[in-house]
Scaffold this active site. Structure first.
Site, short mmCIF file in Angstrom:
data_model
loop_
_atom_site.label_atom_id
_atom_site.label_comp_id
_atom_site.label_asym_id
_atom_site.label_seq_id
_atom_site.Cartn_x
_atom_site.Cartn_y
_atom_site.Cartn_z
N ASP A 159 -22.69 82.53 84.72
CA ASP A 159 -22.39 82.01 83.38
C ASP A 159 -21.88 83.15 82.50
O ASP A 159 -22.67 83.83 81.87
CB ASP A 159 -23.63 81.36 82.77
CG ASP A 159 -23.36 80.74 81.40
OD1 ASP A 159 -22.19 80.60 81.02
OD2 ASP A 159 -24.34 80.41 80.72
N GLU A 200 -18.70 82.03 73.19
CA GLU A 200 -19.04 80.64 73.56
C GLU A 200 -20.54 80.44 73.43
O GLU A 200 -21.01 79.39 72.98
CB GLU A 200 -18.59 80.35 74.99
CG GLU A 200 -18.80 78.89 75.43
CD GLU A 200 -20.16 78.59 76.06
OE1 GLU A 200 -20.43 77.42 76.33
OE2 GLU A 200 -20.96 79.53 76.28
N1 TRP Z 1 -22.31 77.72 78.83
C1 TRP Z 1 -22.96 76.45 78.85
C2 TRP Z 1 -24.20 76.58 77.99
O1 TRP Z 1 -24.80 77.62 77.98
C3 TRP Z 1 -23.35 76.02 80.23
C4 TRP Z 1 -23.39 74.58 80.36
C5 TRP Z 1 -24.47 73.77 80.21
C6 TRP Z 1 -22.31 73.75 80.64
N2 TRP Z 1 -24.10 72.50 80.41
C7 TRP Z 1 -22.79 72.46 80.67
C8 TRP Z 1 -20.97 74.00 80.88
C9 TRP Z 1 -21.94 71.40 80.95
C10 TRP Z 1 -20.14 72.93 81.14
C11 TRP Z 1 -20.62 71.66 81.17
O2 TRP Z 1 -24.57 75.65 77.31
ZN ZN Z 2 -21.45 79.21 79.85
#
Ligand code: TRP
Ligand code: ZN
Ligand code: CA
Length: 449
Positions: A148, A182
């Protein structure tokens, strides 16, 4: 003046039923796919799309190794506002610049520190149709963020480098992006979309998001959003026989949401975060039931050891397939023709027959002035009742029977208000001969969108 049919002499049919059947068989062999024969006709996933290259897993993993080294050298993370983030940006930008991309660093300020988005444009393609793929490059502060989202960042980078290696000349303009902050609320991607002039936003045909695509206990999730993007991913997975599921672990939890909120079509891939893999999912995908897709989500153990190579490899190849398909294929547009030229015999005074035209890759509904070009050969066209059947089965009457219409053939273009019908699907021309003696066959028919 109308001449009642019964008073006219019957003509010998020009073509016998047997000849028509032969014609069906021949056309059936030649037209292996009954789809489209016109030059610009589309089966859009895209008509004329080029095949994507294999994306080398070793190349993707080499980027992850670099992200890990960057984190190690910068206090253990690559988070917004930290030196490890800017070092990650510099690494990615260096690769893209060397490969011939036009890169732009977009700065923003969030919680008192400078953030960066990196945008890389591949020169060429229709500037009014931009196909975009992106990934967030920042990690959380607790770790290196290799799954991630080093994984998505590396897959997008290696796909961009493959575009360069191929010296691709796509029909559409290709743009790749790496987002900042993000993890603090989609900050970088929101900044990009919100500062993009409305005219530029309208040019983005689609945005593909990769966030977490190498989870160690992976699921294979496809975002259920833009149908064309979704289809490209599902087609790729179907081709290797791996089932996918719709992504449900938090729609709106990554950068695609910034685009979707601005009305831009989106799609993407995901292998799962903290949600637990079910027994059914372990049966179809392997891995461990009852365990999170990524037990190191947002933790210090999200290192290069926290990657499933198979998932990373597949999702990188799937992204390349989507970029090549959507970028090099024909765009569906008004005037596209979908045609079936296979002959279909129409039994005399018998059951209705149909001929199918498959329409795919379009979005939304059919046009209010859908043109239906019909070419039916028949020795007494008054025998014929002709309907257009929409994919959901709704019938549109094109022509009624008329005992007085003794002319040959139905060669006509009808205009149908099909605006309440979904464009994609199997459209059928239905023809029934309702009076004895004269016969014929569907020679060809076409839809012009
Ligand atoms: N970067 C996202 C987060 O930390 C990871 C994530 C969680 C995600 N659920 C998701 C990415 C669904 C894509 C789709 O929240
Ligand atoms: Zn992420
Ligand atoms: Ca007849």
């Amino acid at each position: 003046m109308t001449i009642p049919r019964s008073s006219l002499p019957r003509r010998a049919p020009r073509r016998t039923a047997a000849a028509a059947v032969v014609a069906v068989a021949v056309a059936g062999l030649l037209a292996a796919s009954p789809a489209s024969s016109a030059e610009d006709a589309g089966d859009r996933a895209g008509a004329g799309a080029q095949a994507a290259p294999d994306i080398p897993l070793a190349g993707v993993k080499a980027h992850l190794t670099q992200f890990q080294s960057i984190a190690n050298a910068n206090g253990g993370n690559r988070a917004h506002g930290r030196t490890g983030y800017k070092a990650s940006i510099d690494y990615v930008r260096g690769k893209l610049d060397a490969a011939g991309f036009v890169t732009t660093l977009q700065q923003f300020t969030y919680s008192g520190t400078t953030g960066y988005n990196l945008i890389a444009d591949w020169p060429g393609g229709d500037a009014n149709q931009v196909v975009m793929a992106g990934a967030h490059l920042d990690s959380v502060s607790s770790g290196a963020g290799i799954n991630d989202n080093g994984s998505g960042s590396a897959a997008v980078l290696e796909t961009a480098l493959a575009v360069s290696r191929a010296q691709l000349q796509p029909a559409k303009h290709l743009r790749f992006a790496w987002w900042g902050a993000e993890e603090l609320g989609l900050v970088g991607s929101k900044h990009y979309v919100n500062t993009l002039p409305t005219t530029e936003r309208a040019k983005i045909a689609g945005y593909i998001n990769l966030d977490m695509v190498g989870s160690p206990n992976p699921g294979y999730f496809v975002y259920d959003d833009d149908p064309a993007i979704e289809k490209a991913f599902k087609d790729w997975y179907a081709g290797i026989g791996v089932p996918t599921e719709i992504e449900t672990e938090g729609d709106g939890r990554s950068d695609h949401a910034s685009f979707k909120n601005a009305g831009i079509p989106v799609g993407g891939l995901f292998t799962g975060a903290s949600r637990v893999k079910t027994a059914a999912q372990a049966t179809k995908w392997g891995g461990t039931a009852g365990q999170a897709f990524d037990r190191c989500y947002h933790s210090s153990c999200d290192t290069t050891s926290n990657i499933n190579d198979t998932a990373l490899d597949r999702n990188s190849d799937a992204l390349a397939h989507a970029i090549w398909t959507l970028g090099t294929g024909a765009t569906p547009e008004p005037g596209d023709v979908y045609e079936n030229t296979a002959d279909v015999a129409i039994p005399d005074n018998g059951a209705a027959v149909t001929s199918t035209v498959a329409v795919s890759g379009r979005t939304g509904n059919a046009p209010a002035a859908l043109r239906v070009g019909v070419d039916v050969k028949h020795t007494w066209r008054g025998d014929l009742v002709v309907d257009l059947l929409a994919p959901d089965g709704t019938a549109y009457r094109l022509k009624n029977s008329s005992s007085s219409d003794s002319a040959d053939n139905v060669v006509a273009t009808y205009t149908v208000d099909a605006s309440s019908e979904t464009a994609n699907g199997s459209w059928r021309l239905r023809v029934q001969d309702v009076a004895a003696q004269d016969t014929g066959y569907i020679d060809s028919w076409k839809l012009t969108f």
